[in-house]
Design a protein around this motif. Structure first.
Motif, PDB file in Angstrom:
ATOM      1  N   SER A 175       0.819  -1.205   0.000  1.00 47.92           N
ATOM      2  CA  SER A 175       0.000   0.000   0.000  1.00 47.92           C
ATOM      3  C   SER A 175       0.855   1.259   0.000  1.00 47.92           C
ATOM      4  O   SER A 175       0.622   2.193  -0.770  1.00 47.92           O
ATOM      5  CB  SER A 175      -0.937  -0.010   1.212  1.00 47.92           C
ATOM      6  OG  SER A 175      -1.776   1.127   1.212  1.00 47.92           O
TER       7      SER A 175
ATOM      8  N   SER B  76      -7.214  -1.902   9.532  1.00 49.44           N
ATOM      9  CA  SER B  76      -7.343  -0.613  10.214  1.00 49.44           C
ATOM     10  C   SER B  76      -6.822  -0.751  11.631  1.00 49.44           C
ATOM     11  O   SER B  76      -6.776  -1.850  12.183  1.00 49.44           O
ATOM     12  CB  SER B  76      -8.810  -0.163  10.243  1.00 49.44           C
ATOM     13  OG  SER B  76      -9.604  -1.092  10.958  1.00 49.44           O
TER      14      SER B  76
ATOM     15  N   LEU C   6      -5.123   3.036   8.300  1.00 46.78           N
ATOM     16  CA  LEU C   6      -6.047   2.385   7.368  1.00 46.78           C
ATOM     17  C   LEU C   6      -5.261   2.159   6.090  1.00 46.78           C
ATOM     18  O   LEU C   6      -4.893   3.110   5.397  1.00 46.78           O
ATOM     19  CB  LEU C   6      -7.281   3.251   7.097  1.00 46.78           C
ATOM     20  CG  LEU C   6      -8.259   2.714   6.041  1.00 46.78           C
ATOM     21  CD1 LEU C   6      -8.770   1.321   6.409  1.00 46.78           C
ATOM     22  CD2 LEU C   6      -9.426   3.678   5.860  1.00 46.78           C
TER      23      LEU C   6
ATOM     24  N   LEU D 113      -5.063  -0.321   2.562  1.00 42.60           N
ATOM     25  CA  LEU D 113      -5.702  -1.297   1.693  1.00 42.60           C
ATOM     26  C   LEU D 113      -4.660  -1.905   0.772  1.00 42.60           C
ATOM     27  O   LEU D 113      -3.724  -1.221   0.347  1.00 42.60           O
ATOM     28  CB  LEU D 113      -6.776  -0.633   0.831  1.00 42.60           C
ATOM     29  CG  LEU D 113      -7.917   0.069   1.542  1.00 42.60           C
ATOM     30  CD1 LEU D 113      -8.911   0.602   0.513  1.00 42.60           C
ATOM     31  CD2 LEU D 113      -8.605  -0.843   2.530  1.00 42.60           C
TER      32      LEU D 113
ATOM     33  N   ILE E 256      -7.730  -0.552  -3.875  1.00 39.68           N
ATOM     34  CA  ILE E 256      -7.823   0.909  -3.756  1.00 39.68           C
ATOM     35  C   ILE E 256      -8.660   1.450  -4.907  1.00 39.68           C
ATOM     36  O   ILE E 256      -8.540   1.002  -6.048  1.00 39.68           O
ATOM     37  CB  ILE E 256      -6.411   1.542  -3.739  1.00 39.68           C
ATOM     38  CG1 ILE E 256      -5.677   1.158  -2.446  1.00 39.68           C
ATOM     39  CG2 ILE E 256      -6.484   3.068  -3.886  1.00 39.68           C
ATOM     40  CD1 ILE E 256      -4.227   1.612  -2.377  1.00 39.68           C
TER      41      ILE E 256
ATOM     42  N   GLY F  38     -12.465   1.642   0.935  1.00 37.08           N
ATOM     43  CA  GLY F  38     -12.035   2.601   1.951  1.00 37.08           C
ATOM     44  C   GLY F  38     -13.218   3.363   2.532  1.00 37.08           C
ATOM     45  O   GLY F  38     -13.319   3.536   3.745  1.00 37.08           O
ATOM     46  N   LYS F  39     -14.123   3.777   1.675  1.00 32.83           N
ATOM     47  CA  LYS F  39     -15.325   4.492   2.135  1.00 32.83           C
ATOM     48  C   LYS F  39     -16.172   3.607   3.032  1.00 32.83           C
ATOM     49  O   LYS F  39     -16.655   4.052   4.077  1.00 32.83           O
ATOM     50  CB  LYS F  39     -16.166   4.956   0.940  1.00 32.83           C
ATOM     51  CG  LYS F  39     -15.551   6.078   0.165  1.00 32.83           C
ATOM     52  CD  LYS F  39     -16.420   6.454  -1.028  1.00 32.83           C
ATOM     53  CE  LYS F  39     -15.732   7.514  -1.866  1.00 32.83           C
ATOM     54  NZ  LYS F  39     -16.493   7.832  -3.068  1.00 32.83           N
TER      55      LYS F  39
ATOM     56  N   ALA G 125      -5.091  10.675   0.000  1.00 35.18           N
ATOM     57  CA  ALA G 125      -5.644  10.311   1.306  1.00 35.18           C
ATOM     58  C   ALA G 125      -6.267  11.530   1.980  1.00 35.18           C
ATOM     59  O   ALA G 125      -7.356  11.442   2.555  1.00 35.18           O
ATOM     60  CB  ALA G 125      -4.560   9.702   2.193  1.00 35.18           C
TER      61      ALA G 125
END
Length: 141
Positions: A21, A63, A73, A75, A80, A85-86, A110
């Motif tokens: 990530s 997370s 956090l 991913l 991604i 993420g949301k 981010a």
């Protein structure tokens, strides 16, 4: 999508996800700092409530929460930009009452993400918590 609390035996997999990530999203990070943070990660994991997030049997990311602050956090880059993420952040806000998050100022994607999710910048630090020259934006919901 579901989550569960990580155990120490899963830390190496989380470090691997973190590595992939960060390589995909933190092009500003010096290689020496990357390696130092990578070595320190298991220590950080033990200081927060770490959850692994999965969908259809695949690990999406993880997370870390301490009190009302999202400490991490990350991913897997494969996931991604696909809405995970949301969904994860919305779940953490609802279940863990997340009110704060810090983000590297150089990580514009981010920063934009957290602001789009309702967080606002309330302070800025010139260095990260370890004293490295990476400015940090402090956000509040």
């Amino acid at each position: 999508m579901n989550d569960y609390q990580a155990t120490k035996k899963e830390y190496p997999e989380l470090v691997n996800i973190w590595s992939k990530s960060v390589k995909a999203t933190h092009d500003f990070l010096k290689p020496s700092d990357f390696e130092q943070i990578k070595q320190e990660l298991p220590t950080y994991f033990s200081q927060v409530d770490v959850h692994i997030w999965m969908d259809q049997g695949k690990i999406i990311g993880f997370s870390g929460v301490a009190e009302k602050k999202l400490e991490m956090l990350f991913l897997d880059p494969e996931f991604i930009g696909k809405g995970y993420g949301k969904r994860i952040l919305a779940d953490l806000i609802a279940k863990s009452n997340i009110e704060y998050v810090d983000v590297n100022e150089q990580n514009k994607a981010a920063s934009d993400f957290y602001q789009a999710m309702g967080f606002n910048i309330f302070a800025r630090s010139d260095q990260d918590e370890a004293g490295r020259a990476y400015p940090i934006l402090h956000l509040k919901k």
